[in-house]
Design a protein around this motif. Structure first.
Motif, short mmCIF file in Angstrom:
data_model
loop_
_atom_site.label_atom_id
_atom_site.label_comp_id
_atom_site.label_asym_id
_atom_site.label_seq_id
_atom_site.Cartn_x
_atom_site.Cartn_y
_atom_site.Cartn_z
N ASN A 105 84.13 49.84 98.27
CA ASN A 105 84.75 49.22 97.10
C ASN A 105 85.08 50.21 96.00
O ASN A 105 84.94 49.93 94.82
CB ASN A 105 83.88 48.10 96.55
CG ASN A 105 82.42 48.33 96.82
OD1 ASN A 105 82.01 49.42 97.20
ND2 ASN A 105 81.62 47.30 96.61
N GLU A 107 88.16 52.80 94.55
CA GLU A 107 89.60 53.05 94.68
C GLU A 107 90.01 54.05 93.62
O GLU A 107 89.64 53.92 92.46
CB GLU A 107 90.34 51.72 94.46
CG GLU A 107 91.84 51.87 94.44
CD GLU A 107 92.54 50.58 94.00
OE1 GLU A 107 91.94 49.50 94.14
OE2 GLU A 107 93.67 50.68 93.50
N GLU A 205 95.95 41.51 96.48
CA GLU A 205 94.79 42.29 96.94
C GLU A 205 93.57 41.87 96.15
O GLU A 205 93.18 42.52 95.18
CB GLU A 205 95.03 43.80 96.74
CG GLU A 205 95.93 44.43 97.77
CD GLU A 205 96.04 45.95 97.57
OE1 GLU A 205 95.07 46.56 97.08
OE2 GLU A 205 97.09 46.49 97.90
N GLN A 207 90.59 42.18 95.86
CA GLN A 207 89.32 42.92 95.91
C GLN A 207 88.47 42.69 94.66
O GLN A 207 87.26 42.88 94.68
CB GLN A 207 89.58 44.42 96.10
CG GLN A 207 90.35 44.77 97.35
CD GLN A 207 89.70 44.23 98.60
OE1 GLN A 207 88.49 44.31 98.76
NE2 GLN A 207 90.50 43.63 99.48
N ARG A 210 85.04 41.03 94.57
CA ARG A 210 83.76 41.65 94.93
C ARG A 210 82.79 41.62 93.75
O ARG A 210 81.60 41.82 93.93
CB ARG A 210 83.97 43.08 95.41
CG ARG A 210 84.87 43.19 96.61
CD ARG A 210 84.41 44.26 97.59
NE ARG A 210 85.25 44.27 98.78
CZ ARG A 210 85.04 43.48 99.84
NH1 ARG A 210 84.01 42.66 99.86
NH2 ARG A 210 85.86 43.52 100.88
N GLU A 271 89.09 44.13 105.47
CA GLU A 271 90.34 44.86 105.20
C GLU A 271 91.41 44.50 106.23
O GLU A 271 91.14 44.45 107.41
CB GLU A 271 90.10 46.38 105.30
CG GLU A 271 88.87 46.85 104.55
CD GLU A 271 89.00 46.66 103.06
OE1 GLU A 271 89.90 47.28 102.49
OE2 GLU A 271 88.22 45.88 102.48
#
Lengths: 272, 272
Positions: A105, A107, A205, A207, A210, A271
């Motif tokens: 996690n 980026e 996306e 993400q 999370r 993913e």
DNA sequence: TCAATAGTGTCTCTCAGACAATATCCT
DNA sequence: AGGATATTGTCTGAGAGACACTATTGA
């Protein structure tokens, strides 16, 4: 000057005439730095979300040394030899705040290189972005304090707040600190970059979710999204929201606790 | 060890006890590097498009010094003190290839930091992406040659070609060089990152079309897009394409030359 | 007049958003 | 039962994509 001339001639010989092996051997023997080099640091923009308080949070540390001693700042620090910057970022975050991130996690966000961004001199920073379920923090040796600040968007202003601390205010369009309590370095700018990036990508996306840990309900997800849009979560229609994002979710179980109809529990799909 | 201990004590004093002014004054007097620092370079991924040949092109230079002497590589080089990395990138591109870029059409791509990515030692690179109408290139002092390579996507493979040169092949999913002709450093990986980024964003950020210069027709735009999709431009429906992107265009004039109905001429609208 | 090129119009199917209805729990 | 919370279903309008048609030019 003669010495320098002969050095230049030697350099040119190894660079352009000799074999690559010979060049590398020569290169490693050189003590004089070929070029002036900057220091390189990493900075981590780490988000979490607290369900009880319905607060989006961002992790900051209080610097215990100059420059910007006693200012709040993003966790981060100097990159070491034999480290990729992503690893430095994970290491520094742990050292300063006791929070463990993984490569999953994390980026890369942006590299900031304004030559005057650090009063110590030439320091370039590579910033990263990550999401994590809320975890207890504990300031490490390098930090005087480490704290999850609540982050609220109100129009074009980001407000970072904690009961025991003065509010930190950031203007979204400009990335500048607004109030008296200022973040160290150009960290306000970095946070704005992260915030905008998330808001732009969230619908394709997700993400961000999370921050809710492994499992979450649709409504919890709506609450998180609402934070980035700066609106009340009820303005996001449950039905439409679910339709838009269900492709990214996997249903894992049924019931939960609390008042009202029990919600279904979802996870993020792995993913693509 | 005693010397070192007293240095550490002094450092701690200035960092945590003294005023910020005193700290900075002390800091600048220190000759020993506080940390080992990497060299920082920039690399430029520059695209253009040739209308006559209907070819998308990417600018490469042939290295004239070790390491990777005689290999093709992205233009770029070491960042200097008092330079933001974007400026270094513009400067190096000009020095090596005689092509002038502006801040308008430059975008930061990614920072690559694998510790072993450069055989000389520790070198981090910040990569940039830009588009420009085709321009003549002329190799500078630092390069043995500079050339626009045609870039074609065939399935999952990128093929960089020039009549007088061996083809360079890159596997898109892995970012690895495929054939015998290999790019310097991790430049294959950087090109793949750029290529994917463009392909993903093209339909909501059509900056790619700057490869067509100021003005272009719908069909020319379709041809550029087709290159990134690896298909024939006629597979992109003229009508639907126009509908999708017209919001980003401004019509500037009417007619053109050639066979068939004259096309309208468009420009990109200014930044949103 | 025909081939080539480009612009315009239409039809359909899908999806996003507004809103209504239903289900389940707590008090 | 009633309020609160969550899920499911319906309706409508806008947009994407397939495709057909018209317009303008050169040979």
């Amino acid at each position: 000057m003669d010495a320098n001339n002969s050095y230049q001639a030697e350099k040119k010989y190894y660079e352009t005439q000799a074999s690559e092996e010979a060049f590398l051997e020569w290169y490693k023997k050189q003590s004089r730095p070929t070029y002036d080099t900057p220091s390189v640091t990493v900075d981590m923009v780490l988000f979490c979300y607290n369900r009880e308080q319905d607060e989006l949070k961002i992790l900051l540390i209080k610097r215990n040394s100059h420059p910007f001693k006693d200012s709040w700042a993003l966790p981060g620090g100097f990159v070491r030899r034999d480290e990729a910057t992503a690893d430095s970022c994970i290491r520094e975050t742990f050292e300063e705040t006791n929070v463990r991130i993984t490569h999953q996690n994390i980026e890369q966000l942006h590299t900031f290189s304004r030559p005057d961004r650090d009063p110590r001199g030439w320091v370039i920073t590579v910033s990263y972005l990550a999401f994590i379920g809320e975890e207890p923090v504990k300031a490490g040796d390098d930090a005087k304090d480490a704290l999850w600040f609540s982050l609220n968007r109100s129009g074009d202003t980001l407000v970072l707040s904690d009961n025991a601390q003065k509010d930190i205010m950031i203007d979204l369009p400009s990335g500048k600190n607004l109030g008296t309590e200022k973040l160290a370095f150009d960290h306000a700018e970095i946070i704005v970059k992260a915030f905008n990036r998330i808001a732009n990508k969230m619908y394709h996306e997700p993400q961000v979710l999370r921050v809710l840990g492994e499992e979450f309900t649709i409504t919890e997800a709506r609450k998180v999204y609402a934070k980035f849009l700066g609106i009340d979560y009820r303005e996001i229609d449950h039905s439409n929201f679910k339709k838009a994002l269900l492709d990214y979710f996997v249903e894992v179980s049924e019931r939960a606790t609390g008042v009202g109809r029990p919600s279904k529990i979802y996870r993020l799909k792995n993913e693509d």
